[in-house]
Design a protein around this motif. Structure first.
Motif, short mmCIF file in Angstrom:
data_model
loop_
_atom_site.label_atom_id
_atom_site.label_comp_id
_atom_site.label_asym_id
_atom_site.label_seq_id
_atom_site.Cartn_x
_atom_site.Cartn_y
_atom_site.Cartn_z
N GLU A 16 0.83 -1.20 0.00
CA GLU A 16 0.00 0.00 0.00
C GLU A 16 0.87 1.26 0.00
O GLU A 16 1.84 1.36 0.75
CB GLU A 16 -0.92 0.01 1.23
CG GLU A 16 -1.89 -1.16 1.25
CD GLU A 16 -2.93 -1.03 2.35
OE1 GLU A 16 -3.19 0.12 2.78
OE2 GLU A 16 -3.48 -2.05 2.78
N THR A 18 0.03 5.25 0.30
CA THR A 18 -1.08 6.17 0.54
C THR A 18 -0.57 7.59 0.74
O THR A 18 0.56 7.83 1.17
CB THR A 18 -1.88 5.74 1.79
OG1 THR A 18 -1.01 5.73 2.93
CG2 THR A 18 -2.46 4.34 1.59
N ASP A 42 -3.91 7.28 -3.43
CA ASP A 42 -3.67 6.05 -2.68
C ASP A 42 -3.64 4.88 -3.66
O ASP A 42 -4.52 4.77 -4.53
CB ASP A 42 -4.77 5.79 -1.65
CG ASP A 42 -4.93 6.95 -0.67
OD1 ASP A 42 -3.90 7.56 -0.33
OD2 ASP A 42 -6.08 7.22 -0.25
#
Length: 284
Positions: A16, A18, A42
């Motif tokens: 991830e 973000t 994101d």
């Protein structure tokens, strides 16, 4: 977005990124393209990190630095009227890294809205080729083999179950083949082998899950990678509209990396599909 589950039922690993922020010039109004505003992005990459975790090698995973750099180029580059378009372009770029799927959210917190609000965002999910449903149906080649628990019967049962998930299937004759064992491994009983071709509307990983389900139903165990097995179903080749899908993903390598060296695959394949190709070369 909801969690992404692979066809095998396992939750995909995720990388991830973000809060990636940069000034861009996207919007339908002239002043948005002239003055610009901050956009926040994101990105979630659905992938498999087990190989990288074992090797501690960056080459075995997706570089989030590269993903960030590509996204920044898109945010600060050519202006788009819609953040939907920006999200789509970032998703395409992220998928090119080899991710199984990507989620992208583009936030536009300074959108020209007269009402009080905290954010405007667009989120998209795009599936990579291993998870995407083929259009039209894909042409597949599956190798069938067994050397335990009455191999002839096991191949017949496996072929019958495989025929129920493929369309327009054709199967070669069976062949008896000496077991190919790893150095230092004990000898094994001979194999009974065959090849089936057909069409599927399952994604590559979806089809793999079905092949593994059939193997499990026939008592397949996987303690020894090169060990004997009741039933072995190998996805050899997967083509959409004549285009051979390639993948070096640890979950599924396509085409099968050793098929071209195996007579027990190439000969029966040539029997049912004499004009077939593997890696751009005629199988005959």
């Amino acid at each position: 977005m909801t969690d992404l589950y692979l066809p095998t039922g396992a939750l995909a690993d995720r990388i991830e990124l973000t809060g990636l922020t940069a000034r861009g010039y996207h919007g339908v109004h002239d002043f948005e393209k002239a003055e610009g505003q901050d956009f926040i992005v994101d990105i979630v990459l659905h992938t498999t990190v087990s190989r990288a975790a074992a090797s501690d090698n960056l080459a075995h995973t997706i570089s989030y630095s590269d993903v960030a750099g590509d996204a920044m180029t898109l945010i600060t580059g050519e202006p788009f009227d819609l953040i939907e378009t920006l999200a789509e372009r970032i998703a395409e770029s992220a998928l090119a890294t080899g991710a199984l799927a990507v989620d992208v959210t583009v936030h536009k917190p300074s959108a020209p809205i007269t009402h009080t609000f905290s954010d405007v965002s667009v989120s998209v999910r795009r599936l990579g080729v291993l998870l995407a449903t083929p259009k039209p149906a894909a042409d597949v080649v599956v190798g069938i083999g067994s050397n335990l628990d009455n191999p002839v019967t096991q191949v017949d049962i496996g072929a019958g179950k495989l025929a129920r998930i493929l369309e327009y299937e054709q199967m070669s004759r069976t062949r008896v083949t000496a077991a190919d064992v790893a150095p230092g491994q004990p000898t094994q009983p001979n194999y009974v082998n065959a090849v089936m071709i057909g069409k599927t509307r399952l994604s590559p990983l979806g089809l793999l899950a079905e092949l593994q389900r059939i193997e499990d139903e026939q008592g397949r165990t996987r303690e020894d990678h090169w060990g004997p097995r009741t039933l072995d179903l190998d996805l050899i080749s997967y083509k959409i509209a004549g285009h051979e899908i390639t993948s070096d993903n640890p979950d599924l390598t396509l085409p099968h990396p050793r098929a071209h060296m195996r007579t027990f695959v190439m000969e029966p394949w040539a029997e049912v599909d004499p004009w077939g190709h593997l890696r751009g070369k005629p199988i005959r």
